[in-house]
Design a protein around this motif. Structure first.
Motif, PDB file in Angstrom:
ATOM      1  N   ALA A  72       0.795  -1.322  -0.002  1.00  0.00           N
ATOM      2  CA  ALA A  72      -0.046   0.146   0.157  1.00  0.00           C
ATOM      3  C   ALA A  72       0.926   1.274  -0.028  1.00  0.00           C
ATOM      4  CB  ALA A  72      -0.966  -0.035   1.251  1.00  0.00           C
ATOM      5  N   GLN A  73       2.192   1.086   0.172  1.00  0.00           N
ATOM      6  CA  GLN A  73       3.005   2.244   0.205  1.00  0.00           C
ATOM      7  C   GLN A  73       2.775   3.136   1.503  1.00  0.00           C
ATOM      8  OE1 GLN A  73       3.122   3.457  -3.831  1.00  0.00           O
ATOM      9  NE2 GLN A  73       5.100   2.511  -4.138  1.00  0.00           N
ATOM     10  N   VAL A  74       2.274   2.657   2.669  1.00  0.00           N
ATOM     11  CA  VAL A  74       2.043   3.454   3.701  1.00  0.00           C
ATOM     12  C   VAL A  74       3.133   3.149   4.854  1.00  0.00           C
ATOM     13  CG1 VAL A  74      -0.293   3.616   3.038  1.00  0.00           C
ATOM     14  CG2 VAL A  74       0.349   1.722   4.366  1.00  0.00           C
ATOM     15  N   PRO A  75       3.083   3.963   5.700  1.00  0.00           N
ATOM     16  CA  PRO A  75       4.009   3.667   6.978  1.00  0.00           C
ATOM     17  C   PRO A  75       3.527   2.550   7.829  1.00  0.00           C
ATOM     18  CG  PRO A  75       3.107   5.572   7.459  1.00  0.00           C
ATOM     19  CD  PRO A  75       2.708   5.377   5.962  1.00  0.00           C
ATOM     20  N   ILE A  76       4.274   2.101   8.842  1.00  0.00           N
ATOM     21  CA  ILE A  76       3.890   1.061   9.916  1.00  0.00           C
ATOM     22  C   ILE A  76       3.744   1.997  11.380  1.00  0.00           C
ATOM     23  CG2 ILE A  76       4.403  -0.744  11.217  1.00  0.00           C
ATOM     24  CD1 ILE A  76       5.629  -2.201   8.539  1.00  0.00           C
ATOM     25  N   VAL A  77       2.643   1.857  11.709  1.00  0.00           N
ATOM     26  CA  VAL A  77       2.614   2.696  12.969  1.00  0.00           C
ATOM     27  C   VAL A  77       2.857   1.509  14.289  1.00  0.00           C
ATOM     28  CG1 VAL A  77       1.465   4.044  14.570  1.00  0.00           C
ATOM     29  CG2 VAL A  77       1.077   4.261  12.380  1.00  0.00           C
TER      30      VAL A  77
END
Length: 199
Positions: free
Chosen positions: A143-148
């Motif tokens: 998804a090309q999103v960060p991991i929190v």
């Protein structure tokens, strides 16, 4: 996208007030804040060792004004509670079928017009385990999103959002770094997860 308890007017406000009050009275400290660059993200939910983790996670999410969705085994979505579980933000997962869960989850994040934080427990189970599943990592990468790195430390009654982690594609190195962050935290049933294999 389906409306959830977190996006239902008035209801979400009331539950946030309840969550803040309950956690304060219970002695919990809530830390961190979701930045604008993580409005779409994958949240690690760890350690996951108890049925209590779900209601606690929901209350922490309310406290932090998150818009979470979470994955759970399909059996808890059966009648008569299926609608309720979906309203609470749940997404049923059928572990008996070979489906492209990673890509469908990543696509849902990409297509979402509103903020969406997908909560994924890396253990995949609250039973005793020492191996983390990597689905959360591949979803974030696709998804090309960060991991929190969200955490819940029952030993010190601390919960909240840790730092953002940008997956590099080097899964071995990245997983080692992520697990190192979680090593100090204790789940409700602390003996249910061991980070290191026995000697």
């Amino acid at each position: 996208m389906q409306r959830t308890i977190f996006t239902t007017p008035l209801v979400s406000t009331a539950f946030r007030a309840f969550s803040l009050t309950y956690l304060k009275l219970a002695g919990w400290t809530i830390e961190g804040k979701l930045g604008a660059d993580a409005r779409k993200s994958v949240l690690i939910a760890a350690p996951h060792t108890s049925n209590w983790d779900l209601p606690m996670t929901l209350m922490v999410a309310f406290s932090l004004k998150l818009h979470p969705r979470w994955m759970g085994k399909a059996s808890i979505f059966r009648a008569p509670f299926g609608g309720l579980m979906r309203w609470l933000g749940g997404i049923p997962v059928d572990r008996s079928q070979s489906t492209n869960l990673v890509e469908s989850s990543a696509q849902a994040i990409r297509d979402a017009e509103q903020p969406l934080q997908l909560i994924v427990p890396p253990e995949g189970t609250r039973s005793k385990t020492r191996h983390w599943k990597t689905g959360f990592y591949h979803i974030a990468l696709s998804a090309q999103v960060p991991i929190v790195m969200a955490f819940m430390d029952y030993a010190h009654k601390r919960s909240g959002l840790g730092p953002l982690f940008e997956p590099s594609g080097d899964i071995d190195a990245d997983m080692a770094a992520i697990k190192a962050f979680y090593k100090p935290f204790k789940g409700k049933n602390a003996d249910q997860f061991e980070f290191d294999p026995p000697a």
